[in-house]
Motif scaffolding. Structure first.
Motif, PDB file in Angstrom:
ATOM      1  N   ILE A   1       0.398  -1.263   0.083  1.00 13.04           N
ATOM      2  CA  ILE A   1      -0.073   0.036  -0.139  1.00 13.04           C
ATOM      3  C   ILE A   1       1.231   0.844  -0.184  1.00 13.04           C
ATOM      4  CG2 ILE A   1      -1.610   1.144   1.709  1.00 13.04           C
ATOM      5  CD1 ILE A   1      -1.297  -1.834   2.998  1.00 13.04           C
ATOM      6  N   LYS A   2       0.468   2.134  -1.145  1.00 20.28           N
ATOM      7  CA  LYS A   2       1.600   3.455  -0.861  1.00 20.28           C
ATOM      8  C   LYS A   2       0.461   4.586  -0.928  1.00 20.28           C
ATOM      9  CE  LYS A   2       3.969   4.810  -4.225  1.00 20.28           C
ATOM     10  NZ  LYS A   2       4.201   5.008  -5.914  1.00 20.28           N
ATOM     11  N   VAL A   3       1.063   5.524   0.603  1.00 21.27           N
ATOM     12  CA  VAL A   3      -0.071   5.922   0.945  1.00 21.27           C
ATOM     13  C   VAL A   3       1.016   7.767   1.575  1.00 21.27           C
ATOM     14  CG1 VAL A   3      -1.177   6.724   3.761  1.00 21.27           C
ATOM     15  CG2 VAL A   3      -0.804   4.538   2.828  1.00 21.27           C
TER      16      VAL A   3
ATOM     17  N   ALA B   1       3.250  -4.870   9.618  1.00 23.14           N
ATOM     18  CA  ALA B   1       3.994  -4.243   8.105  1.00 23.14           C
ATOM     19  C   ALA B   1       5.114  -4.066   8.586  1.00 23.14           C
ATOM     20  CB  ALA B   1       2.306  -3.554   7.604  1.00 23.14           C
ATOM     21  N   LYS B   2       5.547  -4.124   7.657  1.00 25.39           N
ATOM     22  CA  LYS B   2       6.806  -3.238   6.540  1.00 25.39           C
ATOM     23  C   LYS B   2       6.422  -2.515   6.173  1.00 25.39           C
ATOM     24  CE  LYS B   2       9.427  -6.604   5.052  1.00 25.39           C
ATOM     25  NZ  LYS B   2      10.289  -7.371   4.675  1.00 25.39           N
TER      26      LYS B   2
ATOM     27  N   ILE C   1       5.880   3.188   1.607  1.00 25.56           N
ATOM     28  CA  ILE C   1       4.458   2.082   0.943  1.00 25.56           C
ATOM     29  C   ILE C   1       5.735   1.239   2.268  1.00 25.56           C
ATOM     30  CG2 ILE C   1       5.676   0.160  -0.590  1.00 25.56           C
ATOM     31  CD1 ILE C   1       6.395   2.092  -2.324  1.00 25.56           C
ATOM     32  N   ILE C   2       4.169   0.376   1.964  1.00 26.86           N
ATOM     33  CA  ILE C   2       4.056  -0.446   3.686  1.00 26.86           C
ATOM     34  C   ILE C   2       3.388  -2.141   2.792  1.00 26.86           C
ATOM     35  CG2 ILE C   2       3.026  -1.039   5.474  1.00 26.86           C
ATOM     36  CD1 ILE C   2       1.535   2.153   5.800  1.00 26.86           C
ATOM     37  N   GLU C   3       4.935  -2.857   3.217  1.00 28.55           N
ATOM     38  CA  GLU C   3       4.644  -3.746   3.139  1.00 28.55           C
ATOM     39  C   GLU C   3       3.543  -5.039   3.576  1.00 28.55           C
ATOM     40  OE1 GLU C   3       7.355  -6.021   0.659  1.00 28.55           O
ATOM     41  OE2 GLU C   3       7.557  -7.164   2.804  1.00 28.55           O
ATOM     42  N   MET C   4       2.722  -5.426   3.499  1.00 29.73           N
ATOM     43  CA  MET C   4       1.701  -6.896   4.824  1.00 29.73           C
ATOM     44  C   MET C   4       1.474  -8.084   3.933  1.00 29.73           C
ATOM     45  SD  MET C   4      -1.713  -5.851   6.599  1.00 29.73           S
ATOM     46  CE  MET C   4      -2.174  -6.899   7.678  1.00 29.73           C
ATOM     47  N   THR C   5       1.414  -8.881   4.807  1.00 26.99           N
ATOM     48  CA  THR C   5       1.413 -10.386   5.053  1.00 26.99           C
ATOM     49  C   THR C   5       0.413 -10.310   6.180  1.00 26.99           C
ATOM     50  OG1 THR C   5       3.096 -11.221   5.833  1.00 26.99           O
ATOM     51  CG2 THR C   5       3.385 -10.303   3.431  1.00 26.99           C
ATOM     52  N   GLY C   6      -0.533 -11.547   5.712  1.00 30.82           N
ATOM     53  CA  GLY C   6      -1.768 -12.315   6.253  1.00 30.82           C
ATOM     54  C   GLY C   6      -2.956 -12.136   5.804  1.00 30.82           C
ATOM     55  N   SER C   7      -4.214 -13.550   6.490  1.00 29.27           N
ATOM     56  CA  SER C   7      -4.733 -13.688   5.955  1.00 29.27           C
ATOM     57  C   SER C   7      -5.499 -12.474   5.231  1.00 29.27           C
ATOM     58  CB  SER C   7      -5.605 -14.155   7.183  1.00 29.27           C
ATOM     59  OG  SER C   7      -5.910 -13.468   8.146  1.00 29.27           O
ATOM     60  N   GLN C   8      -6.577 -13.161   4.842  1.00 33.63           N
ATOM     61  CA  GLN C   8      -7.775 -12.215   3.441  1.00 33.63           C
ATOM     62  C   GLN C   8      -8.169 -11.180   5.204  1.00 33.63           C
ATOM     63  OE1 GLN C   8      -7.600 -12.920   0.246  1.00 33.63           O
ATOM     64  NE2 GLN C   8      -8.659 -10.831  -0.524  1.00 33.63           N
ATOM     65  N   THR C   9      -8.812 -11.451   5.878  1.00 34.45           N
ATOM     66  CA  THR C   9      -8.706 -10.474   7.226  1.00 34.45           C
ATOM     67  C   THR C   9      -7.826  -9.853   7.256  1.00 34.45           C
ATOM     68  OG1 THR C   9     -10.067 -12.885   7.789  1.00 34.45           O
ATOM     69  CG2 THR C   9     -10.539 -10.543   9.420  1.00 34.45           C
TER      70      THR C   9
ATOM     71  N   GLU D   1      -4.933   9.286   2.504  1.00 37.54           N
ATOM     72  CA  GLU D   1      -4.738   8.363   0.841  1.00 37.54           C
ATOM     73  C   GLU D   1      -3.930   8.025   0.368  1.00 37.54           C
ATOM     74  OE1 GLU D   1      -4.265  11.151  -2.824  1.00 37.54           O
ATOM     75  OE2 GLU D   1      -3.800  12.057  -0.802  1.00 37.54           O
ATOM     76  N   ILE D   2      -4.393   6.527   0.285  1.00 38.90           N
ATOM     77  CA  ILE D   2      -4.754   5.752  -0.731  1.00 38.90           C
ATOM     78  C   ILE D   2      -4.072   5.625  -2.265  1.00 38.90           C
ATOM     79  CG2 ILE D   2      -4.157   3.366  -1.612  1.00 38.90           C
ATOM     80  CD1 ILE D   2      -6.180   2.568   1.201  1.00 38.90           C
ATOM     81  N   LEU D   3      -2.276   5.842  -2.462  1.00 43.18           N
ATOM     82  CA  LEU D   3      -2.013   6.712  -3.802  1.00 43.18           C
ATOM     83  C   LEU D   3      -2.522   5.149  -4.411  1.00 43.18           C
ATOM     84  CD1 LEU D   3       0.462   8.108  -2.628  1.00 43.18           C
ATOM     85  CD2 LEU D   3      -1.377   9.184  -4.105  1.00 43.18           C
ATOM     86  N   GLU D   4      -2.132   3.971  -4.370  1.00 45.10           N
ATOM     87  CA  GLU D   4      -1.807   2.280  -5.296  1.00 45.10           C
ATOM     88  C   GLU D   4      -1.811   1.681  -3.995  1.00 45.10           C
ATOM     89  OE1 GLU D   4       1.446   2.641  -8.557  1.00 45.10           O
ATOM     90  OE2 GLU D   4       2.125   3.882  -7.099  1.00 45.10           O
TER      91      GLU D   4
END
Length: 167
Positions: A90-92, A111-112, A122-130, A143-146
């Motif tokens: 997510i780019k915020v 998240a990292k 830019i934040i990277e995150m793994t996990g369940s769909q929820t 504001e989420i850019l991408e």
């Protein structure tokens, strides 16, 4: 309607993805997500297919997948006996006074922050769909850019279901 996650061990050959996806399109089934990657043995790839339907349709999908020549093994990844995760980046847009708040929320979700610029993170995150959905929902306050997401991928827990292919 329920969700089912199929984990397929397939031959790592040209056209396998086309044959699997073609099976779905020919029968009018939808794929929620599809991930593919080579395994520890380069002769094989692991496909994780997520789809929805009633029991009858999901059972039909499983039977059709088993009939494909390239499919060596198929498992249904049940919630209690497997681990399935997706990835989101997510780019915020961020102002200097918002930066620490966003980083704190990211830390709570494990998240990292993988990139920092003057006006975005830019934040990277793994996990369940929820978990991914919950984090993205919180980021909507900014504001989420991408946004980029992978499909789910997973493995069954333990060693009981491990397939040994000696060819």
């Amino acid at each position: 309607m329920q969700k089912r996650i199929y984990s397929l061990l397939v031959d790592n050959t040209a056209g396998v993805l086309s044959r699997v996806s073609g099976l779905f399109s020919r029968r009018g089934y939808n794929i929620d997500s599809l991930t593919v990657g080579v395994t520890a043995d380069p002769r094989f790839s692991r496909m994780t297919v997520v789809c929805r339907g009633d029991d009858r349709i999901l059972d039909q999908i499983g039977k059709h997948l088993q009939k494909l020549v390239d499919v060596r093994d198929i498992k249904i990844l049940e919630k209690d006996s497997s681990v399935a995760h997706g990835l989101a980046m997510i780019k915020v847009a961020v102002k200097p006074e918002q930066r620490q708040g966003i980083i704190s929320v990211a830390d709570i979700f494990r998240a990292k922050v993988v990139d920092v610029s003057v006006d975005s993170l830019i934040i990277e995150m793994t996990g369940s769909q929820t978990k991914l959905d919950a984090f993205i929902e919180l980021m909507k306050d900014y504001e989420i850019l991408e946004l980029a997401r992978t499909g789910m991928t997973g493995l069954s827990r333990g060693t009981e279901d491990v397939v040994q292919l000696d060819e």
